[in-house]
Design a protein around this motif. Sequence first.
Motif, PDB file in Angstrom:
ATOM      1  N   ALA A  65     -11.020   7.286 -22.437  1.00 17.87           N
ATOM      2  CA  ALA A  65     -10.364   6.826 -23.666  1.00 17.87           C
ATOM      3  C   ALA A  65     -11.103   5.633 -24.255  1.00 17.87           C
ATOM      4  CB  ALA A  65      -8.906   6.460 -23.385  1.00 17.87           C
ATOM      5  N   THR A  66     -11.624   4.762 -23.408  1.00 12.85           N
ATOM      6  CA  THR A  66     -12.395   3.608 -23.887  1.00 12.85           C
ATOM      7  C   THR A  66     -13.651   4.068 -24.618  1.00 12.85           C
ATOM      8  OG1 THR A  66     -11.569   2.197 -22.115  1.00 12.85           O
ATOM      9  CG2 THR A  66     -13.637   1.528 -23.147  1.00 12.85           C
ATOM     10  N   HIS A  67     -14.344   5.041 -24.050  1.00 14.89           N
ATOM     11  CA  HIS A  67     -15.569   5.545 -24.681  1.00 14.89           C
ATOM     12  C   HIS A  67     -15.272   6.284 -25.985  1.00 14.89           C
ATOM     13  CE1 HIS A  67     -18.357   4.273 -21.621  1.00 14.89           C
ATOM     14  NE2 HIS A  67     -17.523   4.727 -20.704  1.00 14.89           N
ATOM     15  N   ALA A  68     -14.081   6.860 -26.093  1.00 15.20           N
ATOM     16  CA  ALA A  68     -13.697   7.572 -27.322  1.00 15.20           C
ATOM     17  C   ALA A  68     -13.179   6.610 -28.390  1.00 15.20           C
ATOM     18  CB  ALA A  68     -12.627   8.613 -27.009  1.00 15.20           C
ATOM     19  N   ASN A  69     -12.951   5.354 -28.030  1.00 11.52           N
ATOM     20  CA  ASN A  69     -12.401   4.360 -28.957  1.00 11.52           C
ATOM     21  C   ASN A  69     -13.236   3.092 -28.954  1.00 11.52           C
ATOM     22  OD1 ASN A  69      -9.685   5.523 -29.888  1.00 11.52           O
ATOM     23  ND2 ASN A  69      -9.686   5.877 -27.685  1.00 11.52           N
ATOM     24  N   LEU A  70     -14.541   3.265 -29.083  1.00 10.47           N
ATOM     25  CA  LEU A  70     -15.427   2.110 -29.062  1.00 10.47           C
ATOM     26  C   LEU A  70     -15.142   1.204 -30.260  1.00 10.47           C
ATOM     27  CD1 LEU A  70     -18.750   3.893 -28.077  1.00 10.47           C
ATOM     28  CD2 LEU A  70     -17.295   2.466 -26.629  1.00 10.47           C
ATOM     29  N   PRO A  71     -15.256  -0.106 -30.068  1.00 12.55           N
ATOM     30  CA  PRO A  71     -15.022  -1.017 -31.191  1.00 12.55           C
ATOM     31  C   PRO A  71     -16.145  -0.903 -32.219  1.00 12.55           C
ATOM     32  CG  PRO A  71     -15.804  -2.232 -29.275  1.00 12.55           C
ATOM     33  CD  PRO A  71     -15.596  -0.812 -28.842  1.00 12.55           C
ATOM     34  N   LEU A  72     -15.815  -1.246 -33.457  1.00 15.58           N
ATOM     35  CA  LEU A  72     -16.836  -1.259 -34.504  1.00 15.58           C
ATOM     36  C   LEU A  72     -17.765  -2.443 -34.267  1.00 15.58           C
ATOM     37  CD1 LEU A  72     -14.626  -0.557 -37.632  1.00 15.58           C
ATOM     38  CD2 LEU A  72     -16.296   0.981 -36.606  1.00 15.58           C
ATOM     39  N   LEU A  73     -19.049  -2.208 -34.414  1.00 21.00           N
ATOM     40  CA  LEU A  73     -20.026  -3.274 -34.240  1.00 21.00           C
ATOM     41  C   LEU A  73     -20.333  -3.897 -35.593  1.00 21.00           C
ATOM     42  CD1 LEU A  73     -22.496  -1.515 -31.788  1.00 21.00           C
ATOM     43  CD2 LEU A  73     -20.667  -3.124 -31.234  1.00 21.00           C
ATOM     44  N   GLN A  74     -20.530  -5.195 -35.592  1.00 14.29           N
ATOM     45  CA  GLN A  74     -20.912  -5.880 -36.818  1.00 14.29           C
ATOM     46  C   GLN A  74     -22.440  -5.850 -36.929  1.00 14.29           C
ATOM     47  OE1 GLN A  74     -19.116  -7.121 -39.415  1.00 14.29           O
ATOM     48  NE2 GLN A  74     -17.479  -6.020 -38.387  1.00 14.29           N
ATOM     49  N   THR A  75     -22.936  -4.867 -37.643  1.00 16.29           N
ATOM     50  CA  THR A  75     -24.370  -4.742 -37.882  1.00 16.29           C
ATOM     51  C   THR A  75     -24.669  -5.307 -39.269  1.00 16.29           C
ATOM     52  OG1 THR A  75     -24.161  -2.576 -38.925  1.00 16.29           O
ATOM     53  CG2 THR A  75     -24.395  -2.609 -36.512  1.00 16.29           C
ATOM     54  N   PRO A  76     -25.930  -5.510 -39.611  1.00 19.79           N
ATOM     55  CA  PRO A  76     -26.242  -5.959 -40.973  1.00 19.79           C
ATOM     56  C   PRO A  76     -25.701  -4.999 -42.040  1.00 19.79           C
ATOM     57  CG  PRO A  76     -28.148  -6.272 -39.551  1.00 19.79           C
ATOM     58  CD  PRO A  76     -27.121  -5.523 -38.743  1.00 19.79           C
ATOM     59  N   MET A  77     -25.701  -3.688 -41.749  1.00 22.71           N
ATOM     60  CA  MET A  77     -25.190  -2.725 -42.731  1.00 22.71           C
ATOM     61  C   MET A  77     -23.675  -2.847 -42.881  1.00 22.71           C
ATOM     62  SD  MET A  77     -25.724  -0.573 -45.048  1.00 22.71           S
ATOM     63  CE  MET A  77     -27.416  -0.096 -44.888  1.00 22.71           C
ATOM     64  N   THR A  78     -22.943  -2.955 -41.765  1.00 20.63           N
ATOM     65  CA  THR A  78     -21.488  -3.084 -41.895  1.00 20.63           C
ATOM     66  C   THR A  78     -21.114  -4.391 -42.578  1.00 20.63           C
ATOM     67  OG1 THR A  78     -21.213  -4.009 -39.666  1.00 20.63           O
ATOM     68  CG2 THR A  78     -20.933  -1.628 -39.910  1.00 20.63           C
ATOM     69  N   LYS A  79     -21.882  -5.437 -42.341  1.00 21.11           N
ATOM     70  CA  LYS A  79     -21.615  -6.714 -43.033  1.00 21.11           C
ATOM     71  C   LYS A  79     -21.830  -6.556 -44.538  1.00 21.11           C
ATOM     72  CE  LYS A  79     -22.597  -9.663 -39.099  1.00 21.11           C
ATOM     73  NZ  LYS A  79     -23.484 -10.668 -38.523  1.00 21.11           N
ATOM     74  N   ALA A  80     -22.891  -5.836 -44.932  1.00 21.33           N
ATOM     75  CA  ALA A  80     -23.159  -5.614 -46.352  1.00 21.33           C
ATOM     76  C   ALA A  80     -22.073  -4.756 -46.984  1.00 21.33           C
ATOM     77  CB  ALA A  80     -24.532  -4.960 -46.534  1.00 21.33           C
ATOM     78  N   VAL A  81     -21.658  -3.702 -46.292  1.00 18.22           N
ATOM     79  CA  VAL A  81     -20.595  -2.829 -46.808  1.00 18.22           C
ATOM     80  C   VAL A  81     -19.292  -3.613 -46.913  1.00 18.22           C
ATOM     81  CG1 VAL A  81     -19.174  -0.802 -46.282  1.00 18.22           C
ATOM     82  CG2 VAL A  81     -21.650  -0.682 -46.031  1.00 18.22           C
ATOM     83  N   THR A  82     -18.991  -4.415 -45.905  1.00 15.71           N
ATOM     84  CA  THR A  82     -17.774  -5.225 -45.919  1.00 15.71           C
ATOM     85  C   THR A  82     -17.771  -6.179 -47.102  1.00 15.71           C
ATOM     86  OG1 THR A  82     -17.561  -5.097 -43.517  1.00 15.71           O
ATOM     87  CG2 THR A  82     -16.401  -6.906 -44.608  1.00 15.71           C
ATOM     88  N   LYS A  83     -18.872  -6.865 -47.313  1.00 13.45           N
ATOM     89  CA  LYS A  83     -18.955  -7.823 -48.425  1.00 13.45           C
ATOM     90  C   LYS A  83     -18.774  -7.111 -49.765  1.00 13.45           C
ATOM     91  CE  LYS A  83     -21.931 -11.299 -50.489  1.00 13.45           C
ATOM     92  NZ  LYS A  83     -23.244 -11.959 -50.452  1.00 13.45           N
TER      93      LYS A  83
END
Length: 173
Positions: A65-83
């Motif tokens: 279940a842990t491997h199927a629910n990995l946390p989202l990583l803060q990558t440069p792309m996710t930071k850009a999308v978030t902003k």
Amino acid sequence: MTAPEEGGSVPFLLPGSPPMRDTVAGWDHWRVTRHRFVPAPRLSLAEWRRLSPRKRTLHDLHRAATHANLPLLQTPMTKAVTKLLHGRIMTNALKRKPTTRAGVMVTGGGYQGKTETTCEILATFEDTWLQLHQQLNPAAVPGARDLHVPVAYVQPSSTSTAPRCTRGWICPT
């Protein structure tokens, strides 16, 4: 850390099916419970071998279940999308003109976290927005059917080829 007790409940399994985020109740349930999952503890091989067969099975299930629910990583792309997405949502939320609101399209290959990243951004926005409005619709009329829903999620069709109003978009209302 240790695995769940022999007679105890299994904290990593939630009863029932996953919340359907394309309904108001399902989205709200997912938004409120989205960070409650507790990953499996890391055990050495020796610690795992000392577990009873039942505890080993529970630990292995929790690990899966842990491997199927990995946390989202803060990558440069996710930071850009978030902003970009957070800025666009806030601008659209404050816009009072009847003109079209600007949108964002997040593209990429399968299983790269586009939906989860977008949903997390929108859930964070909704948490903040509801706190600003103290969990109430300030313009609600008692007895009326006012439902304050700052975010709407629509499950995309895996076969859609063109944007359609009825499927495939996550948008602030």
